[in-house]
Design a protein around this motif. Structure first.
Motif, PDB file in Angstrom:
ATOM      1  N   SER A 143      17.023  -1.590   6.186  1.00  0.00           N
ATOM      2  CA  SER A 143      16.699  -0.192   6.421  1.00  0.00           C
ATOM      3  C   SER A 143      17.410   0.671   5.395  1.00  0.00           C
ATOM      4  CB  SER A 143      17.118   0.212   7.837  1.00  0.00           C
ATOM      5  OG  SER A 143      16.822   1.558   8.054  1.00  0.00           O
ATOM      6  N   ARG A 144      16.650   1.328   4.543  1.00  0.00           N
ATOM      7  CA  ARG A 144      17.249   2.145   3.499  1.00  0.00           C
ATOM      8  C   ARG A 144      17.458   3.582   3.948  1.00  0.00           C
ATOM      9  NH1 ARG A 144      13.634   0.998  -1.578  1.00  0.00           N
ATOM     10  NH2 ARG A 144      14.532   3.025  -2.040  1.00  0.00           N
ATOM     11  N   ILE A 145      16.808   3.981   5.024  1.00  0.00           N
ATOM     12  CA  ILE A 145      16.966   5.336   5.549  1.00  0.00           C
ATOM     13  C   ILE A 145      17.124   5.255   7.064  1.00  0.00           C
ATOM     14  CG2 ILE A 145      15.870   7.565   5.884  1.00  0.00           C
ATOM     15  CD1 ILE A 145      14.471   7.255   3.279  1.00  0.00           C
ATOM     16  N   SER A 146      18.167   5.899   7.571  1.00  0.00           N
ATOM     17  CA  SER A 146      18.333   6.009   9.015  1.00  0.00           C
ATOM     18  C   SER A 146      18.813   7.424   9.318  1.00  0.00           C
ATOM     19  CB  SER A 146      19.333   4.977   9.541  1.00  0.00           C
ATOM     20  OG  SER A 146      20.606   5.221   9.007  1.00  0.00           O
ATOM     21  N   ALA A 147      18.587   7.866  10.529  1.00  0.00           N
ATOM     22  CA  ALA A 147      18.947   9.242  10.883  1.00  0.00           C
ATOM     23  C   ALA A 147      19.228   9.327  12.369  1.00  0.00           C
ATOM     24  CB  ALA A 147      17.820  10.199  10.506  1.00  0.00           C
ATOM     25  N   GLU A 148      19.799  10.450  12.748  1.00  0.00           N
ATOM     26  CA  GLU A 148      19.985  10.730  14.171  1.00  0.00           C
ATOM     27  C   GLU A 148      19.917  12.229  14.385  1.00  0.00           C
ATOM     28  OE1 GLU A 148      23.954  10.269  15.966  1.00  0.00           O
ATOM     29  OE2 GLU A 148      24.607   9.719  13.959  1.00  0.00           O
ATOM     30  N   VAL A 149      19.480  12.608  15.576  1.00  0.00           N
ATOM     31  CA  VAL A 149      19.410  14.022  15.953  1.00  0.00           C
ATOM     32  C   VAL A 149      20.794  14.436  16.425  1.00  0.00           C
ATOM     33  CG1 VAL A 149      18.395  15.683  17.553  1.00  0.00           C
ATOM     34  CG2 VAL A 149      16.972  13.867  16.575  1.00  0.00           C
ATOM     35  N   ILE A 150      21.375  15.424  15.760  1.00  0.00           N
ATOM     36  CA  ILE A 150      22.688  15.935  16.146  1.00  0.00           C
ATOM     37  C   ILE A 150      22.541  16.951  17.282  1.00  0.00           C
ATOM     38  CG2 ILE A 150      24.755  17.125  15.336  1.00  0.00           C
ATOM     39  CD1 ILE A 150      24.327  14.337  14.131  1.00  0.00           C
ATOM     40  N   CYS A 186      11.286  11.115   7.738  1.00  0.00           N
ATOM     41  CA  CYS A 186      11.599  10.857   9.134  1.00  0.00           C
ATOM     42  C   CYS A 186      10.579  11.604   9.992  1.00  0.00           C
ATOM     43  CB  CYS A 186      13.013  11.329   9.489  1.00  0.00           C
ATOM     44  SG  CYS A 186      14.308  10.387   8.667  1.00  0.00           S
ATOM     45  N   THR A 187      10.171  10.973  11.082  1.00  0.00           N
ATOM     46  CA  THR A 187       9.186  11.561  11.995  1.00  0.00           C
ATOM     47  C   THR A 187       9.904  12.057  13.247  1.00  0.00           C
ATOM     48  OG1 THR A 187       7.526  10.009  11.197  1.00  0.00           O
ATOM     49  CG2 THR A 187       7.049  11.147  13.256  1.00  0.00           C
ATOM     50  N   VAL A 220       3.904  18.063  22.266  1.00  0.00           N
ATOM     51  CA  VAL A 220       3.509  19.409  21.833  1.00  0.00           C
ATOM     52  C   VAL A 220       3.759  19.632  20.350  1.00  0.00           C
ATOM     53  CG1 VAL A 220       3.761  20.457  24.104  1.00  0.00           C
ATOM     54  CG2 VAL A 220       5.734  20.360  22.571  1.00  0.00           C
ATOM     55  N   GLY A 221       4.374  18.683  19.685  1.00  0.00           N
ATOM     56  CA  GLY A 221       4.591  18.803  18.247  1.00  0.00           C
ATOM     57  C   GLY A 221       5.077  17.504  17.646  1.00  0.00           C
ATOM     58  N   ARG A 222       4.614  17.232  16.419  1.00  0.00           N
ATOM     59  CA  ARG A 222       5.042  16.039  15.683  1.00  0.00           C
ATOM     60  C   ARG A 222       4.928  16.375  14.200  1.00  0.00           C
ATOM     61  NH1 ARG A 222       3.890   9.815  16.143  1.00  0.00           N
ATOM     62  NH2 ARG A 222       3.750  10.312  18.349  1.00  0.00           N
ATOM     63  N   ALA A 223       5.939  15.978  13.429  1.00  0.00           N
ATOM     64  CA  ALA A 223       5.899  16.239  11.989  1.00  0.00           C
ATOM     65  C   ALA A 223       6.779  15.239  11.251  1.00  0.00           C
ATOM     66  CB  ALA A 223       6.362  17.663  11.687  1.00  0.00           C
ATOM     67  N   ASP A 224       6.449  15.037   9.981  1.00  0.00           N
ATOM     68  CA  ASP A 224       7.249  14.207   9.083  1.00  0.00           C
ATOM     69  C   ASP A 224       8.038  15.126   8.170  1.00  0.00           C
ATOM     70  OD1 ASP A 224       6.141  11.889  10.120  1.00  0.00           O
ATOM     71  OD2 ASP A 224       4.526  11.832   8.632  1.00  0.00           O
ATOM     72  N   PHE A 225       9.305  14.803   7.953  1.00  0.00           N
ATOM     73  CA  PHE A 225      10.160  15.583   7.070  1.00  0.00           C
ATOM     74  C   PHE A 225      10.674  14.666   5.978  1.00  0.00           C
ATOM     75  CE2 PHE A 225      10.328  17.664  11.209  1.00  0.00           C
ATOM     76  CZ  PHE A 225       9.947  18.946  10.854  1.00  0.00           C
ATOM     77  N   ARG A 226      10.496  15.068   4.714  1.00  0.00           N
ATOM     78  CA  ARG A 226      10.877  14.251   3.560  1.00  0.00           C
ATOM     79  C   ARG A 226      12.340  14.455   3.196  1.00  0.00           C
ATOM     80  NH1 ARG A 226       7.732  11.169   1.533  1.00  0.00           N
ATOM     81  NH2 ARG A 226       8.897  10.934  -0.389  1.00  0.00           N
ATOM     82  N   PRO A 256       5.862  25.560  24.581  1.00  0.00           N
ATOM     83  CA  PRO A 256       7.310  25.330  24.589  1.00  0.00           C
ATOM     84  C   PRO A 256       7.677  23.863  24.820  1.00  0.00           C
ATOM     85  CG  PRO A 256       6.773  27.268  25.881  1.00  0.00           C
ATOM     86  CD  PRO A 256       5.474  26.613  25.522  1.00  0.00           C
ATOM     87  N   GLY A 257       8.478  23.326  23.926  1.00  0.00           N
ATOM     88  CA  GLY A 257       8.932  21.943  24.052  1.00  0.00           C
ATOM     89  C   GLY A 257      10.268  21.880  24.780  1.00  0.00           C
ATOM     90  N   THR A 258      10.579  20.734  25.320  1.00  0.00           N
ATOM     91  CA  THR A 258      11.854  20.561  26.013  1.00  0.00           C
ATOM     92  C   THR A 258      12.742  19.518  25.342  1.00  0.00           C
ATOM     93  OG1 THR A 258      10.891  18.904  27.481  1.00  0.00           O
ATOM     94  CG2 THR A 258      10.882  21.190  28.249  1.00  0.00           C
ATOM     95  N   THR A 259      12.193  18.788  24.377  1.00  0.00           N
ATOM     96  CA  THR A 259      12.962  17.735  23.717  1.00  0.00           C
ATOM     97  C   THR A 259      12.726  17.761  22.219  1.00  0.00           C
ATOM     98  OG1 THR A 259      11.179  16.114  23.822  1.00  0.00           O
ATOM     99  CG2 THR A 259      12.688  16.176  25.695  1.00  0.00           C
ATOM    100  N   ALA A 260      13.594  17.052  21.519  1.00  0.00           N
ATOM    101  CA  ALA A 260      13.403  16.744  20.104  1.00  0.00           C
ATOM    102  C   ALA A 260      13.783  15.285  19.957  1.00  0.00           C
ATOM    103  CB  ALA A 260      14.271  17.625  19.223  1.00  0.00           C
ATOM    104  N   GLU A 261      12.822  14.483  19.566  1.00  0.00           N
ATOM    105  CA  GLU A 261      13.038  13.035  19.521  1.00  0.00           C
ATOM    106  C   GLU A 261      12.743  12.524  18.121  1.00  0.00           C
ATOM    107  OE1 GLU A 261      11.359   9.034  21.757  1.00  0.00           O
ATOM    108  OE2 GLU A 261      10.419  10.957  22.134  1.00  0.00           O
ATOM    109  N   LEU A 262      13.666  11.756  17.578  1.00  0.00           N
ATOM    110  CA  LEU A 262      13.465  11.101  16.290  1.00  0.00           C
ATOM    111  C   LEU A 262      12.710   9.805  16.527  1.00  0.00           C
ATOM    112  CD1 LEU A 262      14.091  10.951  13.222  1.00  0.00           C
ATOM    113  CD2 LEU A 262      16.152   9.713  13.860  1.00  0.00           C
ATOM    114  N   LEU A 263      11.508   9.688  15.987  1.00  0.00           N
ATOM    115  CA  LEU A 263      10.710   8.490  16.192  1.00  0.00           C
ATOM    116  C   LEU A 263      11.050   7.395  15.205  1.00  0.00           C
ATOM    117  CD1 LEU A 263       7.208  10.016  16.978  1.00  0.00           C
ATOM    118  CD2 LEU A 263       8.949   9.185  18.566  1.00  0.00           C
ATOM    119  N   GLY A 264      11.538   7.765  14.019  1.00  0.00           N
ATOM    120  CA  GLY A 264      11.907   6.752  13.035  1.00  0.00           C
ATOM    121  C   GLY A 264      11.904   7.315  11.634  1.00  0.00           C
TER     122      GLY A 264
END
Length: 132
Positions: free
Chosen positions: A51-58, A83-84, A95-101, A120-128
């Motif tokens: 895995s060359r890229i990993s992330a987490e929601v702070i 990251c999605t 209610v929302g999904r996006a990819d960020f470079r 209105p969303g209630t969560t923010a989830e990192l899919l990968g």
């Protein structure tokens, strides 16, 4: 008074199993167990080690029509990828999904991204995260 025998009557139940049969089963079980362990190790290495890229929601902040997500991204120097992130409503609907470079030579990137939502969303989830 005589003692009861614990052996079955001769010839009634067939031959007693030989120790050789048990040894064969043990060898087959050991080989299959080693193969399974090797397979788990192989997939684990490719999942974590490659895995060359990993992330987490702070943290995330919810507004009426967007979710601001603070991502901490760790990547190899020079690796580019994305990251999605998704958001869900209280009923579980997406209610929302996006990819960020993420590009550049930095190995650690802290970035706040804005995910637009349809309600209105209630969560923010990192899919990968995926490298290019």
């Amino acid at each position: 008074m005589s003692t009861a025998s614990t052996r079955p009557p001769e010839g009634r139940y067939g031959r007693a199993p030989a120790g050789r049969d048990d040894r064969t089963l043990k060898i087959v079980g050991a080989v299959l167990g080693a193969a399974l362990l090797a397979l788990i190790g192989y997939f684990g290495y490719h999942y974590v080690g490659q895995s060359r890229i990993s992330a987490e929601v702070i943290e995330f902040d919810i507004t009426k029509d967007a979710v601001k997500v603070h991502l901490e991204v760790r990547k190899d120097a020079g690796a580019d990828g994305y990251c999605t992130v998704r958001s869900q409503a209280a009923n579980g609907a997406e209610v929302g999904r996006a990819d960020f470079r993420f590009e550049g030579d930095a190995t650690r990137v802290d970035k706040v991204v804005t995910l637009r939502t349809t309600s209105p969303g209630t969560t923010a989830e990192l899919l990968g995260c995926h490298a290019d």
